[in-house]
Design a protein around this motif. Structure first.
Motif, PDB file in Angstrom:
ATOM      1  N   PRO A  91      42.591   4.447  16.776  1.00  0.00           N
ATOM      2  CA  PRO A  91      43.677   3.343  17.029  1.00  0.00           C
ATOM      3  C   PRO A  91      44.834   3.062  16.164  1.00  0.00           C
ATOM      4  O   PRO A  91      44.781   3.124  14.498  1.00  0.00           O
ATOM      5  N   ASP A  92      45.520   2.259  16.804  1.00  0.00           N
ATOM      6  CA  ASP A  92      46.853   2.715  15.364  1.00  0.00           C
ATOM      7  C   ASP A  92      46.560   0.880  15.006  1.00  0.00           C
ATOM      8  O   ASP A  92      47.443   0.507  13.819  1.00  0.00           O
ATOM      9  N   VAL A  93      46.618  -0.224  15.977  1.00  0.00           N
ATOM     10  CA  VAL A  93      46.356  -1.724  16.173  1.00  0.00           C
ATOM     11  C   VAL A  93      44.814  -2.039  16.399  1.00  0.00           C
ATOM     12  O   VAL A  93      44.076  -1.124  17.179  1.00  0.00           O
ATOM     13  N   LEU A  94      44.111  -2.618  15.791  1.00  0.00           N
ATOM     14  CA  LEU A  94      42.945  -2.842  16.365  1.00  0.00           C
ATOM     15  C   LEU A  94      42.437  -4.606  15.813  1.00  0.00           C
ATOM     16  O   LEU A  94      42.844  -5.466  15.737  1.00  0.00           O
ATOM     17  N   VAL A  95      42.644  -4.947  17.384  1.00  0.00           N
ATOM     18  CA  VAL A  95      42.287  -6.539  17.377  1.00  0.00           C
ATOM     19  C   VAL A  95      40.580  -6.674  17.197  1.00  0.00           C
ATOM     20  O   VAL A  95      39.947  -6.660  18.357  1.00  0.00           O
ATOM     21  N   ALA A  96      39.990  -7.545  16.442  1.00  0.00           N
ATOM     22  CA  ALA A  96      38.708  -8.008  16.222  1.00  0.00           C
ATOM     23  C   ALA A  96      38.291  -9.106  16.488  1.00  0.00           C
ATOM     24  O   ALA A  96      39.098  -9.889  15.400  1.00  0.00           O
ATOM     25  N   LEU A 102      34.655  -6.353  14.267  1.00  0.00           N
ATOM     26  CA  LEU A 102      35.821  -5.529  12.757  1.00  0.00           C
ATOM     27  C   LEU A 102      34.177  -4.406  12.753  1.00  0.00           C
ATOM     28  O   LEU A 102      34.861  -3.371  12.903  1.00  0.00           O
ATOM     29  N   LYS A 103      33.261  -4.548  12.494  1.00  0.00           N
ATOM     30  CA  LYS A 103      32.552  -3.752  11.988  1.00  0.00           C
ATOM     31  C   LYS A 103      32.354  -1.940  12.464  1.00  0.00           C
ATOM     32  O   LYS A 103      31.916  -1.424  12.271  1.00  0.00           O
ATOM     33  N   THR A 104      31.955  -2.648  14.324  1.00  0.00           N
ATOM     34  CA  THR A 104      31.340  -2.088  14.657  1.00  0.00           C
ATOM     35  C   THR A 104      32.723  -0.558  15.121  1.00  0.00           C
ATOM     36  O   THR A 104      32.558   0.056  15.665  1.00  0.00           O
ATOM     37  N   ASN A 105      34.221  -1.128  15.297  1.00  0.00           N
ATOM     38  CA  ASN A 105      35.442  -0.795  15.216  1.00  0.00           C
ATOM     39  C   ASN A 105      36.264  -0.048  13.857  1.00  0.00           C
ATOM     40  O   ASN A 105      37.385   0.977  13.932  1.00  0.00           O
TER      41      ASN A 105
END
Length: 626
Positions: A91-96, A102-105
């Motif tokens: 991913p370029d962008v992660l929305v957590a 957050l931790k898993t991705n």
């Protein structure tokens, strides 16, 4: 956004330094509506004319404890102005939406990528559930990424305050707030989503207005809050497309429509007997809504009843279809053997998932190829077809119907959880472009000298299809071995040998009635061929494209007809010095190729429940040619 994407998007970069493609992953608790958010962002992306591919990633638990690592639900979309064939490597962008998401991705996020986190959820309790010893938003552990953290929960509550919702209902609007921000970031219109919300909550205007308010608030926040110089609105141009009517389609949608189209081309009513199981249930749900096309759906009490009902429908003159995933196919196996012995048309859809046993019910795998080709008692051959993508599943469903009707045989259609749940643009085909294959029923006695011959075979080894109740065509079929032609009970050694050989010859002969195997990319001979089947197509396609751009001698062959295989496949494979078979199992197609063609096929295996990345296959190509 220019800084965020400095490392380059997954599929390339245009000449003006705008990325050709961007990968966004939405992740949160299974109750945070991430699949809904991703689905609606996909809709807006399709309306913008971008090519796209998605990857919904569900937890296995029906409702895992809130905030836990194993309860995280994610949705990834890769979209751009160029051809997109995978959901993207990183991913370029992660929305957590919480610490667990957050931790898993975050480990898969590209260096320099953007994290958007709901700081309101990073409290002591949620940090402990996610096994964090300190708050990652504050301890510097996220330094290699761009971090944008703000209290989405609080901002959502403020945006829906005028509607008088309770805290729980108000927080359910968080996904719409987040979607509004994403729409601003990527220059997407809000009106289609507003229209959708008004339709979805037509009976509850307060909920409709609250969700619309949250959507608008998220969009306005991006527009007015100056959330950071590294985040700017990014517009990605539409991808070039052949003119025509397009829609976004999932694999389950495509199979359902393809089965209906196949039945129409065969001029038969469609009967679907199914039993709910992940990830196959969506096919039953879809077909139940389409009864106006001559579809009858039956939710049976178990898998065995489901397949038995479909066999009964085929015996009565309908096109019988059943569906499941690996565990359910195992339960159906004895009845599938009955369909082979009675030589009745039957389409069996296997939406594969991780196994064995219950295994990984919501994760993807390709580990049922042995089951499809060999997994029945006795010598029980049947054709096997594998779809390579959501859109391709439509054509494969029609092909499964054609083979079942024309050759009076069960046919297994393999998809998997990735294909079934993922979505991509699909050009709606012209119905006039398909060749009908109307079913032919015996109408008069085929034996002038006596009683009807239900097992009298034509030049392709196919017996006649006789509707019960047709005047003067009383006949008997069943699971005990049959005498040639007459169908009388006969389990003598000579008869069993003859009939076993006849059933095998009929299925083997289908190789002469399917297209020759083509090379997807590259040349019909060379140093290296990657041979794939099913959902590995996108990752192999992009990896080979990149490798060939570097001057490497590598080609890609992708097999749709897994059994029997195309007649020219053996000669084609022998034209390469090396063969690698990437597949999400421990080497099943590799073994079949070695067995059938005595070629030195080498495995590239992955059984993590996740699809191959392009980088993994690129590395294998470079290692093989080093």
């Amino acid at each position: 956004m220019a800084t965020v994407l400095e490392a380059g998007a997954n599929e390339g970069r245009s000449t003006d330094n705008t990325p050709e493609a961007v990968v966004v992953r939405f992740a949160g608790d299974s109750g945070d509506g991430m699949q809904l958010t991703g689905g609606q962002f996909t809709l807006s992306t399709a309306l913008a004319g971008n090519d796209l591919a998605t990857f919904p990633d569900f937890p296995a638990e029906i409702r895992a404890p809130q905030g836990t690592l194993f309860g995280v639900s994610a949705f990834q979309i890769n979209f751009g102005s160029t051809e997109i064939s995978t959901a993207g490597d990183q991913p370029d962008v992660l929305v957590a939406m919480n610490p667990a998401a957050l931790k898993t991705n975050v480990g898969q996020l590209k260096a320099g990528g953007l994290i958007i986190a709901d700081s309101g959820e990073f409290n002591k309790r949620n940090l402990e559930k996610a096994k964090y010893e300190s708050n990652p938003l504050e301890d510097g552990s996220l330094a290699k990424w761009n971090l944008l953290a703000f209290d989405i929960s609080k901002l959502t509550m403020e945006s829906v305050k005028p509607f008088g919702l309770g805290n729980k209902e108000a927080l359910r609007c968080k996904n719409m707030w987040t979607l509004g921000l994403a729409l601003w970031m990527f220059d997407r219109p809000r009106q289609p989503l507003i229209d959708w919300l008004n339709t979805k909550f037509a009976k509850n205007k307060v909920l409709a207005d609250a969700n619309i308010a949250a959507l608008n608030a998220g969009h306005a926040y991006g527009e007015t809050a100056e959330i950071g110089g590294q985040v700017k609105k990014l517009h990605i141009e539409a991808a070039p497309q052949t003119p025509g009517l397009y829609r976004t389609i999932t694999g389950a949608d495509a199979i359902s429509l393809g089965l209906i189209a196949g039945a129409q081309l065969a001029e038969l009513p469609l009967f679907f007997g199914g039993y709910p199981i992940t990830p196959a249930s969506a096919i039953l749900h879809n077909l139940a809504k389409l009864k106006e096309f001559g579809v009858t759906t039956f939710q049976a009490e178990d898998e065995i009843a489901a397949v038995a009902s479909a066999i009964g429908a085929s015996y009565a003159g309908s096109l019988g279809v059943t569906s499941s995933s690996g565990p359910g196919i195992a339960l159906k196996t004895e009845a599938i053997g009955l369909a082979v012995m009675t030589e009745l048309p039957l389409v069996i859809v296997n939406s594969q998932r991780g196994g064995p046993s219950t295994g990984l019910p919501t994760k993807t795998e390709q580990s049922d190829l042995y089951q499809a080709v060999y997994g029945r008692n006795g010598d029980t051959p049947l054709p096997v077809i594998a779809a390579r993508s959501p859109a391709d599943a439509f054509d494969c469903a029609i092909e499964a119907c054609r083979l079942a009707v024309q050759f009076m045989t069960p046919v297994m259609l393999l998809t998997d959880g990735y294909i079934g749940n993922a979505a991509e643009p699909w050009k709606v085909p012209d119905p006039e472009g398909f060749t009908p294959f109307p079913a032919k029923f015996l109408q008069e006695n085929n034996n002038p000298d006596g009683k009807v011959l239900p097992y009298k075979r034509d030049e392709n080894g196919v017996r006649p299809w006789i509707k019960p109740g047709t005047p003067d065509l009383m006949h008997r079929i069943g699971g005990i071995e049959k005498a040639p032609d007459t169908g009388d009970l006969d389990y003598s050694p000579a008869t069993h040998q003859l009939q076993t050989d006849a059933r095998k010859a009929k299925v083997d002969g289908i190789a002469n009635h399917i297209p020759a195997q083509e090379v997807s990319q590259g040349t019909p001979n060379g140093k290296l061929a990657l041979v794939g089947w099913g959902s590995t197509y996108g990752a192999i396609h992009q990896a080979v494209r990149r490798a060939r751009a570097k001057g490497l001698d590598v080609s890609h062959i992708h097999i749709r007809h897994v059994w029997p295989m195309p007649a020219n496949l053996g000669d084609l494979l022998r034209g390469y010095d090396k063969i690698i078979v990437p597949e999400m199992n421990t080497g099943q197609l590799k073994t079949v190729l070695r067995d059938q063609y005595l070629v030195d096929a080498r495995p590239l295996n992955k059984v993590s429940g996740q699809p191959f990345t392009i980088a993994e296959i690129e590395a294998a190509i470079e290692a093989a040619l080093a």
